[in-house]
Design an enzyme around this catalytic site. Structure first.
Site, PDB file in Angstrom:
ATOM      1  N   ARG A 167       3.176  -1.575  -5.911  1.00 53.91           N
ATOM      2  CA  ARG A 167       3.358  -0.314  -6.637  1.00 53.91           C
ATOM      3  C   ARG A 167       4.684   0.370  -6.288  1.00 53.91           C
ATOM      4  O   ARG A 167       5.371   0.889  -7.168  1.00 53.91           O
ATOM      5  CB  ARG A 167       2.205   0.623  -6.284  1.00 53.91           C
ATOM      6  CG  ARG A 167       2.181   1.898  -7.107  1.00 53.91           C
ATOM      7  CD  ARG A 167       1.165   2.909  -6.551  1.00 53.91           C
ATOM      8  NE  ARG A 167      -0.056   2.323  -6.099  1.00 53.91           N
ATOM      9  CZ  ARG A 167      -1.203   2.324  -6.783  1.00 53.91           C
ATOM     10  NH1 ARG A 167      -1.261   2.897  -7.959  1.00 53.91           N
ATOM     11  NH2 ARG A 167      -2.292   1.773  -6.280  1.00 53.91           N
ATOM     12  N   GLU A 169       4.087  -6.526   1.806  1.00 51.82           N
ATOM     13  CA  GLU A 169       3.649  -6.909   0.465  1.00 51.82           C
ATOM     14  C   GLU A 169       3.610  -5.715  -0.486  1.00 51.82           C
ATOM     15  O   GLU A 169       2.570  -5.408  -1.069  1.00 51.82           O
ATOM     16  CB  GLU A 169       2.241  -7.529   0.554  1.00 51.82           C
ATOM     17  CG  GLU A 169       2.103  -8.671   1.548  1.00 51.82           C
ATOM     18  CD  GLU A 169       0.651  -9.028   1.870  1.00 51.82           C
ATOM     19  OE1 GLU A 169      -0.276  -8.337   1.386  1.00 51.82           O
ATOM     20  OE2 GLU A 169       0.443  -9.996   2.625  1.00 51.82           O
ATOM     21  N   PRO A 170       4.713  -5.013  -0.677  1.00 55.61           N
ATOM     22  CA  PRO A 170       4.656  -3.845  -1.563  1.00 55.61           C
ATOM     23  C   PRO A 170       4.598  -4.256  -3.039  1.00 55.61           C
ATOM     24  O   PRO A 170       5.257  -5.208  -3.455  1.00 55.61           O
ATOM     25  CB  PRO A 170       5.983  -3.129  -1.272  1.00 55.61           C
ATOM     26  CG  PRO A 170       6.911  -4.216  -0.830  1.00 55.61           C
ATOM     27  CD  PRO A 170       6.066  -5.258  -0.147  1.00 55.61           C
ATOM     28  N   GLY A 217       0.757  -1.245   0.000  1.00 55.82           N
ATOM     29  CA  GLY A 217       0.000   0.000   0.000  1.00 55.82           C
ATOM     30  C   GLY A 217       0.783   1.287   0.000  1.00 55.82           C
ATOM     31  O   GLY A 217       0.202   2.362  -0.201  1.00 55.82           O
ATOM     32  N   CYS A 225     -13.633   3.121 -28.485  1.00 52.86           N
ATOM     33  CA  CYS A 225     -14.928   3.794 -28.634  1.00 52.86           C
ATOM     34  C   CYS A 225     -15.617   4.000 -27.298  1.00 52.86           C
ATOM     35  O   CYS A 225     -16.632   3.364 -26.996  1.00 52.86           O
ATOM     36  CB  CYS A 225     -15.798   2.982 -29.575  1.00 52.86           C
ATOM     37  SG  CYS A 225     -14.972   2.769 -31.152  1.00 52.86           S
ATOM     38  N   GLU A 226     -15.036   4.825 -26.477  1.00 50.71           N
ATOM     39  CA  GLU A 226     -15.597   5.183 -25.166  1.00 50.71           C
ATOM     40  C   GLU A 226     -15.140   6.604 -24.868  1.00 50.71           C
ATOM     41  O   GLU A 226     -13.947   6.913 -25.044  1.00 50.71           O
ATOM     42  CB  GLU A 226     -15.012   4.305 -24.042  1.00 50.71           C
ATOM     43  CG  GLU A 226     -15.223   2.835 -24.203  1.00 50.71           C
ATOM     44  CD  GLU A 226     -16.218   2.254 -23.196  1.00 50.71           C
ATOM     45  OE1 GLU A 226     -16.780   3.019 -22.381  1.00 50.71           O
ATOM     46  OE2 GLU A 226     -16.409   1.047 -23.259  1.00 50.71           O
ATOM     47  N   ARG A 243      -5.914   2.885 -15.752  1.00 46.30           N
ATOM     48  CA  ARG A 243      -6.006   3.666 -14.514  1.00 46.30           C
ATOM     49  C   ARG A 243      -6.665   5.042 -14.679  1.00 46.30           C
ATOM     50  O   ARG A 243      -7.497   5.428 -13.850  1.00 46.30           O
ATOM     51  CB  ARG A 243      -4.624   3.806 -13.860  1.00 46.30           C
ATOM     52  CG  ARG A 243      -3.959   2.462 -13.568  1.00 46.30           C
ATOM     53  CD  ARG A 243      -2.748   2.571 -12.654  1.00 46.30           C
ATOM     54  NE  ARG A 243      -3.136   2.916 -11.306  1.00 46.30           N
ATOM     55  CZ  ARG A 243      -3.038   4.109 -10.777  1.00 46.30           C
ATOM     56  NH1 ARG A 243      -2.519   5.104 -11.477  1.00 46.30           N
ATOM     57  NH2 ARG A 243      -3.450   4.346  -9.566  1.00 46.30           N
ATOM     58  N   TYR A 262      -9.947   5.112 -12.380  1.00 44.74           N
ATOM     59  CA  TYR A 262      -9.817   5.828 -11.099  1.00 44.74           C
ATOM     60  C   TYR A 262      -9.634   7.325 -11.285  1.00 44.74           C
ATOM     61  O   TYR A 262      -9.319   8.018 -10.325  1.00 44.74           O
ATOM     62  CB  TYR A 262      -8.589   5.337 -10.314  1.00 44.74           C
ATOM     63  CG  TYR A 262      -8.406   3.852 -10.219  1.00 44.74           C
ATOM     64  CD1 TYR A 262      -9.292   3.069  -9.493  1.00 44.74           C
ATOM     65  CD2 TYR A 262      -7.318   3.230 -10.836  1.00 44.74           C
ATOM     66  CE1 TYR A 262      -9.098   1.692  -9.387  1.00 44.74           C
ATOM     67  CE2 TYR A 262      -7.116   1.862 -10.732  1.00 44.74           C
ATOM     68  CZ  TYR A 262      -8.011   1.104 -10.003  1.00 44.74           C
ATOM     69  OH  TYR A 262      -7.806  -0.243  -9.897  1.00 44.74           O
TER      70      TYR A 262
HETATM   71  N1  LLP Z   1      -1.378  -7.033  -0.613  1.00 46.62           N
HETATM   72  C1  LLP Z   1      -2.693  -7.171  -0.884  1.00 46.62           C
HETATM   73  C2  LLP Z   1      -3.478  -8.136  -0.118  1.00 46.62           C
HETATM   74  C3  LLP Z   1      -3.279  -6.380  -1.886  1.00 46.62           C
HETATM   75  O1  LLP Z   1      -4.573  -6.508  -2.138  1.00 46.62           O
HETATM   76  C4  LLP Z   1      -2.493  -5.455  -2.614  1.00 46.62           C
HETATM   77  C5  LLP Z   1      -3.067  -4.628  -3.671  1.00 46.62           C
HETATM   78  C6  LLP Z   1      -1.119  -5.364  -2.306  1.00 46.62           C
HETATM   79  C7  LLP Z   1      -0.600  -6.160  -1.292  1.00 46.62           C
HETATM   80  C8  LLP Z   1      -0.190  -4.429  -3.020  1.00 46.62           C
HETATM   81  O2  LLP Z   1      -0.538  -3.094  -2.823  1.00 46.62           O
HETATM   82  P1  LLP Z   1       0.435  -1.923  -3.344  1.00 46.62           P
HETATM   83  O3  LLP Z   1       1.688  -2.000  -2.530  1.00 46.62           O
HETATM   84  O4  LLP Z   1       0.710  -2.174  -4.780  1.00 46.62           O
HETATM   85  O5  LLP Z   1      -0.331  -0.697  -3.127  1.00 46.62           O
HETATM   86  N2  LLP Z   1      -5.345  -1.351  -9.467  1.00 46.62           N
HETATM   87  C9  LLP Z   1      -5.177  -0.358  -8.442  1.00 46.62           C
HETATM   88  C10 LLP Z   1      -4.470  -0.894  -7.221  1.00 46.62           C
HETATM   89  C11 LLP Z   1      -5.152  -2.106  -6.624  1.00 46.62           C
HETATM   90  C12 LLP Z   1      -4.420  -2.690  -5.449  1.00 46.62           C
HETATM   91  C13 LLP Z   1      -4.971  -4.007  -5.073  1.00 46.62           C
HETATM   92  N3  LLP Z   1      -4.318  -4.657  -3.972  1.00 46.62           N
HETATM   93  C14 LLP Z   1      -4.471   0.848  -9.031  1.00 46.62           C
HETATM   94  O6  LLP Z   1      -4.165   0.841 -10.219  1.00 46.62           O
HETATM   95  O7  LLP Z   1      -4.240   1.831  -8.343  1.00 46.62           O
END
Ligand code: LLP
Length: 416
Positions: free
Chosen positions: A277, A274-275, A239, A344-345, A313, A317
């Site tokens: 992004r 769990e990074p 996150g 086409c959107e 994205r 979003y």
């Molecule tokens: N762990 C779990 C259980 C998750 O559901 C996620 C992301 C992560 C780790 C990794 O999160 P991060 O570190 O990448 O923030 N498609 C969206 C983001 C969806 C994230 C879903 N879960 C976007 O493009 O912003």
């Protein structure tokens, strides 16, 4: 440089001008920096220093085998959410003993395969899932290592579609049910309680929500100890956000780690994180070419060859991605352009109101496209998915070839 930067007026990634990439591979094309990916993973790993820890890269952010393989070579663990992601990790050389399995809807076959491989841990999100894992483990004669994903009910202050830690979200076990669920799990013969887990959302740009969530988990941990339930690790999820705009400031992995270690205090629990992004997001870009310029009374449009099927994205979003001209000076007259694709959107846009000098044929780099970009792409409008290229210094490697038109319908058949 691991961020795109201009040299002699041409945008480069690492040591390569993006004009050369466009020439070699055509457009649209995803381009990643090996150095940027490795550097970010190492930043997390280093930040936790000697404290026992495991960085489990969230595969969903970008699941290309070459990227998973680079991370596996660094010793990374992986956070997966499907058997497909598990098989990718194994194919890329990842160790099953460093895999944590998240997600609210694990199927029987997925649980069976994960148990067979000997994954590190299931992050369990409901009592029903716990019972299913217990049944399968008993039938197979093994014990399933489990961590309960608790929903700490904290506001991550992010986009509602990617906030997961509020009690109204579908994720995790309600905080008020967590203790009872642990005690129930402790009685199940097929379950081995290994840890506690939470994940409160994505693109979080402040430390406070992480701290709040961690403190709630530590409160629960104290209750568990009172009931003689002992666990080995605490998984703080992913996150951590990234700067999408140059002036944005976001805590870096070192700030994040310092806060977590300080909040844990004397507790000797192993930290799993769990990074996704934060490791790959700013290591990639989408290179696209202007097909047409079009002007109406309200807008100037640059119609490019990439679209919402390639990068969803902005449409989904309303996410903002930097869009840079590959030729620093640009070409043509400066206008405020909406950068749109051929789909086409009306929602098919990559950016709006960008002041750029463009002409047909101009190349543009859509930045911060390493995470949730290729991995969320689709074939909508029967558009083949594009190539992915990894840059390593002055070398470039094709890590996924563009789909052919034949690939588009190779899984379909007409009626006899
Ligand atoms: N762990 C779990 C259980 C998750 O559901 C996620 C992301 C992560 C780790 C990794 O999160 P991060 O570190 O990448 O923030 N498609 C969206 C983001 C969806 C994230 C879903 N879960 C976007 O493009 O912003």
């Amino acid at each position: 440089m691991t961020q795109p930067d201009y040299r002699d007026g041409i945008l480069c990634l690492e040591d390569l001008p993006l004009t050369a990439i466009a020439e070699s591979y055509g457009t649209p094309v995803y381009v990643y920096s090996r150095h940027a990916i490795e550097q970010q993973w190492q930043a997390f790993d280093r930040a936790f220093g000697k404290h026992p820890h495991l960085v489990c890269y969230a595969v969903k952010a970008n699941s290309n085998l070459a990227i998973l393989n680079l991370l596996a070579r660094l010793g990374s663990g992986f956070d997966i959410v499907s058997v497909g992601e598990l098989e990718r990790v194994l194919r890329a050389g990842g160790e099953p003993g460093k895999v944590v399995f998240s997600g609210v809807g694990k199927r029987r076959d997925e649980i069976e395969r994960a148990l067979e491989c000997g994954i590190r841990c299931f992050n369990v999100e409901s009592i029903a899932e716990l019972e299913r894992i217990n049944d399968i483990a008993n039938a197979t004669g093994v014990k399933a290592p489990v961590s309960l994903r608790v929903n700490p009910d904290v506001d991550a202050g992010t986009h509602p579609y990617i906030a997961t830690g509020l009690k109204e979200n579908k994720f995790g076990i309600d905080f008020s049910d967590a203790l009872a669920t642990y005690l129930e799990a402790a009685r199940m013969p097929g379950i081995e309680l290994a840890g506690i887990d939470c994940h409160i959302g994505s693109q979080i740009t402040e430390l406070a929500p992480f701290r709040d969530a961690l403190q709630r988990l530590l409160g629960l941990l104290a209750q568990l100890e009172e009931h003689a339930v002992h666990i080995r690790h605490i998984d703080i999820g992913g996150g951590l956000g990234i700067p999408y705009e140059a002036q944005e400031t976001v805590p870096d992995p070192a700030d994040y780690a310092a806060m977590i270690i300080a909040t844990l205090g004397e507790r000797k629990l192993e930290i799993i994180m769990e990074p996704g992004r934060a490791i790959v997001g700013n290591a990639g870009l989408l290179l696209t070419r202007v097909e047409y310029l079009k002007h109406n009374q309200a807008h100037h449009f640059a119609i490019v060859d990439a679209a919402m099927n390639d990068l969803l994205r902005p449409s989904l979003y309303d996410a903002w991605h930097g869009i840079l001209p590959v030729r620093e000076q640009g070409d043509g007259r400066e206008e405020s352009y909406d950068i749109v694709g051929p789909v086409c959107e009306t929602g098919d846009f990559l950016g709006k109101g960008r002041r750029l000098r463009l002409q047909p044929g101009s190349l543009l780099a859509v930045c911060s496209a390493g995470a949730y970009a290729y991995s969320m792409s689709s074939n909508y409008n029967s558009r083949p998915r594009v190539s992915e290229v990894l840059i390593d210094g002055a070398a470039h490697h094709l890590i996924r070839r563009q789909e052919s038109l034949e690939d588009l319908f190779s899984h379909e058949q007409t009626l006899p």
